[in-house]
Design a protein around this motif. Structure first.
Motif, PDB file in Angstrom:
ATOM      1  N   ILE A  64       0.860  -1.183   0.000  1.00  0.00           N
ATOM      2  CA  ILE A  64       0.000   0.000   0.000  1.00  0.00           C
ATOM      3  C   ILE A  64       0.891   1.226   0.000  1.00  0.00           C
ATOM      4  O   ILE A  64       1.755   1.381   0.869  1.00  0.00           O
ATOM      5  CB  ILE A  64      -0.934   0.045   1.226  1.00  0.00           C
ATOM      6  CG1 ILE A  64      -1.953  -1.107   1.179  1.00  0.00           C
ATOM      7  CG2 ILE A  64      -1.676   1.374   1.273  1.00  0.00           C
ATOM      8  CD1 ILE A  64      -2.934  -1.092   2.331  1.00  0.00           C
ATOM      9  N   ASN A  65       0.703   2.078  -0.985  1.00  0.00           N
ATOM     10  CA  ASN A  65       1.423   3.344  -1.032  1.00  0.00           C
ATOM     11  C   ASN A  65       0.454   4.456  -0.642  1.00  0.00           C
ATOM     12  O   ASN A  65      -0.612   4.613  -1.244  1.00  0.00           O
ATOM     13  CB  ASN A  65       1.961   3.606  -2.440  1.00  0.00           C
ATOM     14  CG  ASN A  65       2.608   4.973  -2.555  1.00  0.00           C
ATOM     15  OD1 ASN A  65       3.476   5.328  -1.758  1.00  0.00           O
ATOM     16  ND2 ASN A  65       2.180   5.760  -3.532  1.00  0.00           N
ATOM     17  N   THR A  66       0.805   5.210   0.397  1.00  0.00           N
ATOM     18  CA  THR A  66      -0.045   6.300   0.865  1.00  0.00           C
ATOM     19  C   THR A  66       0.333   7.586   0.147  1.00  0.00           C
ATOM     20  O   THR A  66       1.409   8.135   0.345  1.00  0.00           O
ATOM     21  CB  THR A  66       0.104   6.504   2.393  1.00  0.00           C
ATOM     22  OG1 THR A  66      -0.135   5.258   3.050  1.00  0.00           O
ATOM     23  CG2 THR A  66      -0.882   7.550   2.894  1.00  0.00           C
ATOM     24  N   ARG A  67      -0.549   8.054  -0.720  1.00  0.00           N
ATOM     25  CA  ARG A  67      -0.289   9.307  -1.438  1.00  0.00           C
ATOM     26  C   ARG A  67      -0.462  10.518  -0.519  1.00  0.00           C
ATOM     27  O   ARG A  67       0.382  11.396  -0.462  1.00  0.00           O
ATOM     28  CB  ARG A  67      -1.254   9.455  -2.616  1.00  0.00           C
ATOM     29  CG  ARG A  67      -1.141   8.415  -3.710  1.00  0.00           C
ATOM     30  CD  ARG A  67      -1.958   8.893  -4.909  1.00  0.00           C
ATOM     31  NE  ARG A  67      -2.238   7.814  -5.849  1.00  0.00           N
ATOM     32  CZ  ARG A  67      -2.965   7.971  -6.936  1.00  0.00           C
ATOM     33  NH1 ARG A  67      -3.503   9.158  -7.214  1.00  0.00           N
ATOM     34  NH2 ARG A  67      -3.190   6.962  -7.758  1.00  0.00           N
ATOM     35  N   ARG A  68      -1.620  10.546   0.179  1.00  0.00           N
ATOM     36  CA  ARG A  68      -1.919  11.659   1.081  1.00  0.00           C
ATOM     37  C   ARG A  68      -2.726  11.122   2.254  1.00  0.00           C
ATOM     38  O   ARG A  68      -3.487  10.168   2.102  1.00  0.00           O
ATOM     39  CB  ARG A  68      -2.736  12.750   0.363  1.00  0.00           C
ATOM     40  CG  ARG A  68      -2.053  13.324  -0.862  1.00  0.00           C
ATOM     41  CD  ARG A  68      -2.856  14.455  -1.496  1.00  0.00           C
ATOM     42  NE  ARG A  68      -4.167  14.056  -1.970  1.00  0.00           N
ATOM     43  CZ  ARG A  68      -4.391  13.452  -3.144  1.00  0.00           C
ATOM     44  NH1 ARG A  68      -3.362  13.134  -3.925  1.00  0.00           N
ATOM     45  NH2 ARG A  68      -5.612  13.153  -3.529  1.00  0.00           N
ATOM     46  N   ALA A  69      -2.564  11.739   3.419  1.00  0.00           N
ATOM     47  CA  ALA A  69      -3.307  11.329   4.607  1.00  0.00           C
ATOM     48  C   ALA A  69      -3.903  12.565   5.277  1.00  0.00           C
ATOM     49  O   ALA A  69      -3.299  13.646   5.261  1.00  0.00           O
ATOM     50  CB  ALA A  69      -2.395  10.586   5.584  1.00  0.00           C
ATOM     51  N   TYR A  70      -5.097  12.392   5.860  1.00  0.00           N
ATOM     52  CA  TYR A  70      -5.821  13.527   6.434  1.00  0.00           C
ATOM     53  C   TYR A  70      -6.474  13.142   7.755  1.00  0.00           C
ATOM     54  O   TYR A  70      -6.877  11.994   7.959  1.00  0.00           O
ATOM     55  CB  TYR A  70      -6.939  13.993   5.493  1.00  0.00           C
ATOM     56  CG  TYR A  70      -6.466  14.493   4.155  1.00  0.00           C
ATOM     57  CD1 TYR A  70      -6.326  15.852   3.903  1.00  0.00           C
ATOM     58  CD2 TYR A  70      -6.174  13.599   3.117  1.00  0.00           C
ATOM     59  CE1 TYR A  70      -5.901  16.312   2.665  1.00  0.00           C
ATOM     60  CE2 TYR A  70      -5.746  14.041   1.877  1.00  0.00           C
ATOM     61  CZ  TYR A  70      -5.617  15.402   1.655  1.00  0.00           C
ATOM     62  OH  TYR A  70      -5.204  15.851   0.439  1.00  0.00           O
ATOM     63  N   ARG A  95      -4.516  17.989   6.124  1.00  0.00           N
ATOM     64  CA  ARG A  95      -3.524  17.022   5.668  1.00  0.00           C
ATOM     65  C   ARG A  95      -2.444  16.829   6.733  1.00  0.00           C
ATOM     66  O   ARG A  95      -2.026  17.785   7.393  1.00  0.00           O
ATOM     67  CB  ARG A  95      -2.896  17.506   4.361  1.00  0.00           C
ATOM     68  CG  ARG A  95      -1.987  16.480   3.692  1.00  0.00           C
ATOM     69  CD  ARG A  95      -1.650  16.915   2.278  1.00  0.00           C
ATOM     70  NE  ARG A  95      -0.730  15.986   1.640  1.00  0.00           N
ATOM     71  CZ  ARG A  95      -0.370  16.061   0.363  1.00  0.00           C
ATOM     72  NH1 ARG A  95      -0.850  17.039  -0.399  1.00  0.00           N
ATOM     73  NH2 ARG A  95       0.467  15.176  -0.143  1.00  0.00           N
ATOM     74  N   VAL A  96      -2.007  15.583   6.898  1.00  0.00           N
ATOM     75  CA  VAL A  96      -0.976  15.252   7.885  1.00  0.00           C
ATOM     76  C   VAL A  96       0.135  14.475   7.181  1.00  0.00           C
ATOM     77  O   VAL A  96      -0.051  13.958   6.074  1.00  0.00           O
ATOM     78  CB  VAL A  96      -1.558  14.426   9.055  1.00  0.00           C
ATOM     79  CG1 VAL A  96      -2.584  15.234   9.820  1.00  0.00           C
ATOM     80  CG2 VAL A  96      -2.161  13.117   8.555  1.00  0.00           C
ATOM     81  N   PRO A  97       1.325  14.381   7.795  1.00  0.00           N
ATOM     82  CA  PRO A  97       2.439  13.660   7.153  1.00  0.00           C
ATOM     83  C   PRO A  97       2.102  12.199   6.875  1.00  0.00           C
ATOM     84  O   PRO A  97       1.486  11.524   7.703  1.00  0.00           O
ATOM     85  CB  PRO A  97       3.565  13.781   8.188  1.00  0.00           C
ATOM     86  CG  PRO A  97       3.224  14.994   8.984  1.00  0.00           C
ATOM     87  CD  PRO A  97       1.728  15.017   9.065  1.00  0.00           C
ATOM     88  N   THR A  98       2.501  11.706   5.722  1.00  0.00           N
ATOM     89  CA  THR A  98       2.226  10.312   5.360  1.00  0.00           C
ATOM     90  C   THR A  98       3.184   9.339   6.026  1.00  0.00           C
ATOM     91  O   THR A  98       2.940   8.128   6.008  1.00  0.00           O
ATOM     92  CB  THR A  98       2.309  10.119   3.838  1.00  0.00           C
ATOM     93  OG1 THR A  98       3.631  10.490   3.402  1.00  0.00           O
ATOM     94  CG2 THR A  98       1.276  10.970   3.120  1.00  0.00           C
ATOM     95  N   ALA A  99       4.237   9.839   6.641  1.00  0.00           N
ATOM     96  CA  ALA A  99       5.224   8.945   7.250  1.00  0.00           C
ATOM     97  C   ALA A  99       4.605   8.058   8.315  1.00  0.00           C
ATOM     98  O   ALA A  99       4.999   6.900   8.489  1.00  0.00           O
ATOM     99  CB  ALA A  99       6.361   9.774   7.860  1.00  0.00           C
ATOM    100  N   TYR A 100       3.607   8.582   9.030  1.00  0.00           N
ATOM    101  CA  TYR A 100       2.970   7.794  10.084  1.00  0.00           C
ATOM    102  C   TYR A 100       2.185   6.628   9.497  1.00  0.00           C
ATOM    103  O   TYR A 100       2.171   5.531  10.048  1.00  0.00           O
ATOM    104  CB  TYR A 100       2.068   8.694  10.927  1.00  0.00           C
ATOM    105  CG  TYR A 100       2.815   9.766  11.665  1.00  0.00           C
ATOM    106  CD1 TYR A 100       3.368   9.509  12.917  1.00  0.00           C
ATOM    107  CD2 TYR A 100       3.007  11.023  11.105  1.00  0.00           C
ATOM    108  CE1 TYR A 100       4.081  10.490  13.599  1.00  0.00           C
ATOM    109  CE2 TYR A 100       3.716  12.012  11.780  1.00  0.00           C
ATOM    110  CZ  TYR A 100       4.253  11.738  13.019  1.00  0.00           C
ATOM    111  OH  TYR A 100       4.958  12.712  13.682  1.00  0.00           O
ATOM    112  N   ALA A 101       1.519   6.875   8.390  1.00  0.00           N
ATOM    113  CA  ALA A 101       0.783   5.797   7.733  1.00  0.00           C
ATOM    114  C   ALA A 101       1.737   4.745   7.191  1.00  0.00           C
ATOM    115  O   ALA A 101       1.501   3.544   7.314  1.00  0.00           O
ATOM    116  CB  ALA A 101      -0.083   6.367   6.620  1.00  0.00           C
TER     117      ALA A 101
END
Length: 232
Positions: free
Chosen positions: A171-177, A182-188
């Protein structure tokens, strides 16, 4: 057209729908449950970053959808069973399937919780309200309503699903909210790894397995490339 189907194969099977059988018919649902639990663990981490509770517009658009029904979720399970367990002659080992957005949301709304409780003692799901997805062109958006003392928060992400060269889900996380922020995708990405998501294959229990060779988001559906083969 294909937009109203959950599973179709090439060639299309005309076999009668069957009820779920144990254990092989539960394996595919087990894979889905495992992926959902990993995603929910990721969402819990993202929620801690913010107390924002704005509801994103895509979530609101799915409210009161008359096509999201319990019967649709049950039909989805039966169609999975028929497609996975079909005997495929030589030359027809490779086949295709699609998940319709409305039927997937029906299953998430009406069947996910019962399925999780019959397969695992994990109680993560109890911290969540609704779980929804929407598919726009090549974007898959997945979100969950996290219930907390001050109400609820929608945590969601735009993701790409696929498989790697070792036959595992990716799973590649493009964007997280969180809400509309919007929040950093590093956590996902910390949680959504191939090691956590597991193998992209289903053991049918009869010496065969179904490999998920590719996943692509299409027009309001997920499209799968699959292969039925003898186990190594």
């Amino acid at each position: 057209g294909l937009s109203g189907l959950f599973f179709y194969s090439v060639p299309v099977s005309t076999r009668k729908k069957r009820q779920l059988r144990v254990p092989e018919d539960r394996v595919m649902l087990g894979l889905i449950v495992a992926m959902v639990l990993v995603v929910l663990a990721c969402i819990l981490t993202l929620w801690k970053l913010s107390a924002l509770n704005n509801t994103p517009s895509w979530w609101s658009k799915l409210e009161n959808n008359p096509r999201i029904t319990q019967q649709s979720g049950i039909e989805l399970e039966n169609q999975i069973t028929t497609a996975l367990t079909r005997l495929r002659p030589q030359g027809e080992e490779d086949w295709a399937a699609a998940i319709n957005q409305d039927q997937l949301n029906s299953w998430l709304a009406h069947r996910l919780r019962d399925t999780i409780r019959t397969m695992t003692s994990d109680t993560t799901i109890d911290q969540f309200g609704e779980i929804r997805i929407t598919i726009n062109h090549d974007e898959l958006i997945a979100g969950a309503q996290f219930i907390h003392a001050h109400g609820s928060t929608i945590v969601w992400a735009v993701i790409d699903l696929g498989t790697d060269d070792q036959g595992r889900f990716i799973i590649n996380t493009r964007r997280a909210y969180v809400g509309s922020t919007r929040v950093p995708t590093a956590y996902a990405r910390k949680y959504l790894t191939s090691d956590n998501l597991g193998k992209a294959s289903v053991d049918l229990g009869d010496g065969r397995e179904v490999r998920i060779r590719g996943i692509r988001a299409g027009d309001q559906r997920l499209e799968f490339a699959l292969r039925t083969q003898l186990r190594d």
